[in-house]
Design an enzyme around this catalytic site. Structure first.
Site, PDB file in Angstrom:
ATOM      1  N   ASP A  21     -61.775 -29.153  30.335  1.00 13.54           N
ATOM      2  CA  ASP A  21     -60.856 -27.268  31.360  1.00 13.54           C
ATOM      3  C   ASP A  21     -62.070 -27.058  32.147  1.00 13.54           C
ATOM      4  O   ASP A  21     -63.079 -26.328  31.308  1.00 13.54           O
ATOM      5  CB  ASP A  21     -60.751 -26.693  30.483  1.00 13.54           C
ATOM      6  CG  ASP A  21     -60.428 -25.091  30.866  1.00 13.54           C
ATOM      7  OD1 ASP A  21     -60.471 -25.025  32.370  1.00 13.54           O
ATOM      8  OD2 ASP A  21     -60.252 -23.691  30.359  1.00 13.54           O
ATOM      9  N   THR A  52     -67.480 -20.408  34.561  1.00 16.04           N
ATOM     10  CA  THR A  52     -68.745 -20.064  33.734  1.00 16.04           C
ATOM     11  C   THR A  52     -69.065 -20.876  32.992  1.00 16.04           C
ATOM     12  O   THR A  52     -70.004 -21.816  33.144  1.00 16.04           O
ATOM     13  CB  THR A  52     -68.686 -19.008  33.295  1.00 16.04           C
ATOM     14  OG1 THR A  52     -68.051 -17.852  34.223  1.00 16.04           O
ATOM     15  CG2 THR A  52     -69.740 -18.395  32.144  1.00 16.04           C
ATOM     16  N   VAL A  83     -64.640 -26.827  28.872  1.00 19.54           N
ATOM     17  CA  VAL A  83     -64.893 -26.811  27.522  1.00 19.54           C
ATOM     18  C   VAL A  83     -64.333 -28.111  27.304  1.00 19.54           C
ATOM     19  O   VAL A  83     -63.610 -29.478  28.659  1.00 19.54           O
ATOM     20  CB  VAL A  83     -63.712 -25.913  26.973  1.00 19.54           C
ATOM     21  CG1 VAL A  83     -62.825 -26.597  25.687  1.00 19.54           C
ATOM     22  CG2 VAL A  83     -63.973 -24.265  26.913  1.00 19.54           C
ATOM     23  N   GLY A 143     -63.746 -24.298  33.551  1.00 14.09           N
ATOM     24  CA  GLY A 143     -63.780 -22.874  35.183  1.00 14.09           C
ATOM     25  C   GLY A 143     -65.015 -23.291  35.213  1.00 14.09           C
ATOM     26  O   GLY A 143     -66.162 -23.428  34.933  1.00 14.09           O
ATOM     27  N   THR A 196     -64.059 -15.422  33.811  1.00 17.02           N
ATOM     28  CA  THR A 196     -65.823 -15.172  34.333  1.00 17.02           C
ATOM     29  C   THR A 196     -64.709 -13.840  35.177  1.00 17.02           C
ATOM     30  O   THR A 196     -64.906 -13.398  35.211  1.00 17.02           O
ATOM     31  CB  THR A 196     -65.710 -15.888  35.578  1.00 17.02           C
ATOM     32  OG1 THR A 196     -66.116 -17.687  34.804  1.00 17.02           O
ATOM     33  CG2 THR A 196     -66.084 -15.488  36.482  1.00 17.02           C
ATOM     34  N   GLY A 201     -55.415 -21.357  40.322  1.00 16.15           N
ATOM     35  CA  GLY A 201     -55.765 -22.331  39.883  1.00 16.15           C
ATOM     36  C   GLY A 201     -55.373 -23.016  38.084  1.00 16.15           C
ATOM     37  O   GLY A 201     -54.111 -22.041  37.835  1.00 16.15           O
ATOM     38  N   ALA A 202     -55.911 -24.384  38.494  1.00 15.35           N
ATOM     39  CA  ALA A 202     -55.196 -25.282  37.599  1.00 15.35           C
ATOM     40  C   ALA A 202     -55.107 -23.957  36.131  1.00 15.35           C
ATOM     41  O   ALA A 202     -54.746 -24.551  34.950  1.00 15.35           O
ATOM     42  CB  ALA A 202     -56.086 -26.215  37.644  1.00 15.35           C
ATOM     43  N   ASP A 203     -56.420 -23.091  35.916  1.00 17.05           N
ATOM     44  CA  ASP A 203     -56.081 -22.215  34.361  1.00 17.05           C
ATOM     45  C   ASP A 203     -54.964 -21.957  34.427  1.00 17.05           C
ATOM     46  O   ASP A 203     -54.773 -22.000  33.303  1.00 17.05           O
ATOM     47  CB  ASP A 203     -57.360 -21.998  34.460  1.00 17.05           C
ATOM     48  CG  ASP A 203     -58.339 -21.090  35.637  1.00 17.05           C
ATOM     49  OD1 ASP A 203     -57.241 -21.093  36.341  1.00 17.05           O
ATOM     50  OD2 ASP A 203     -58.827 -20.488  34.742  1.00 17.05           O
ATOM     51  N   ARG A 204     -54.652 -20.984  35.435  1.00 16.84           N
ATOM     52  CA  ARG A 204     -53.266 -20.626  35.468  1.00 16.84           C
ATOM     53  C   ARG A 204     -51.992 -21.007  35.300  1.00 16.84           C
ATOM     54  O   ARG A 204     -51.464 -20.733  34.610  1.00 16.84           O
ATOM     55  CB  ARG A 204     -54.054 -19.401  36.167  1.00 16.84           C
ATOM     56  CG  ARG A 204     -54.989 -18.614  36.246  1.00 16.84           C
ATOM     57  CD  ARG A 204     -55.102 -17.637  38.178  1.00 16.84           C
ATOM     58  NE  ARG A 204     -53.819 -16.354  37.766  1.00 16.84           N
ATOM     59  CZ  ARG A 204     -54.311 -15.428  38.214  1.00 16.84           C
ATOM     60  NH1 ARG A 204     -54.611 -16.191  40.018  1.00 16.84           N
ATOM     61  NH2 ARG A 204     -53.171 -14.777  38.735  1.00 16.84           N
TER      62      ARG A 204
END
Length: 259
Positions: free
Chosen positions: A6, A10, A13, A8, A133, A108-111
């Site tokens: 992951d 900041t 992971v 990100g 972030t 965003g990919a994370d979302r």
């Protein structure tokens, strides 16, 4: 095992996942200039410390909101693990959920990954709060569709801006104030109150407005490192899932791997 990454704004992971279970996870500051060789040296040592070997990694999947970091992570997968890194959201690992927003490609990919994992874990309408972030508030409806959300400055970003703009204000730790009073008697107390309780009030106000707009019962799921800090003094969250983005990556990979 699967190596899920992951990336990100900041931190990056790295997590080892086996049959949907996270066996180990490591975090490193995001630096797009970091080479595949540097990642490999760092990761090889951590694998050994946890009792794993490089040969244990059979697949790599990457979710990123930092395009400049993608190439070196792909090289890491090919050069040191002998596999092609799958990129979440790109063929053959498309999201598999509806992105019901005006600009789906900007999500965003994370979302998207959080939405996938949250819907798999919980029924009904959901609000996912992710402390990164930025702090994001994402709505996932009962069908699993991503419906949009809110982007707010992350609490660390807010504190950095405050200290940078006010010459006489000291840097304070992000922590819950010792007292529930909101009238501080020292500069440090006032900053703790403003940062902590101000952020709680912002979250509670936004979530209340989102729930009213959704108009149906909603569960609030929190993820990210600071979720537990705010859970101590607020009943805002129905559940905390610290590894929601990694879980989303693992679920995407399991889908294309057939289980």
């Amino acid at each position: 095992m699967l190596l899920a990454i992951d990336a990100g704004n900041t931190n990056l992971v790295f997590a080892l996942v086996e049959h949907g279970v996270i066996r180990a996870r490591w975090r490193i500051a995001t630096d797009p200039r970091r080479t595949a060789d540097e990642y490999a040296v760092w990761l090889h040592q951590l694998l050994q410390l946890e009792g794993f070997a490089r040969e244990d990694v059979a697949a790599v999947i990457l979710g990123t909101v930092v395009p400049r970091a993608t190439h070196n992570l792909q090289v890491l997968a090919e050069k040191y693990f002998g596999v092609e890194a799958l990129i979440a959201g790109q063929a053959p690992v498309e999201w598999g959920i509806a992105l019901d927003v005006a600009e789906p490609r900007s999500v965003g990919a994370d979302r998207a990954l959080n939405a996938i994992a949250a819907h798999a874990l919980y029924e009904g309408d959901l609000i996912v709060v992710d402390f990164g972030t930025a702090t994001t508030f994402d709505v996932v409806d009962y069908s699993g569709a991503y419906k949009g959300g809110i982007i707010a400055p992350g609490i660390n970003l807010s504190l950095d801006a405050l200290v940078a703009a006010a010459a006489r204000l000291p840097r304070v730790a992000i922590q819950a104030p010792e007292s529930t009073t909101v009238i501080g008697r020292t500069t440090e107390d006032q900053m703790h109150i403003g940062i902590y309780w101000g952020y709680v009030a912002m979250m509670e106000g936004l979530v209340e407005r989102m729930k009213a707009e959704i108009g149906r019962p909603v569960r609030v799921i929190a993820t990210g490192g600071l979720a537990t800090l705010f859970d101590e003094h607020s009943d805002l969250f129905d559940a905390i899932e610290g590894d929601l983005t990694i879980q989303g990556l693992a679920m995407l990979h399991a889908r294309i791997a057939g289980g």
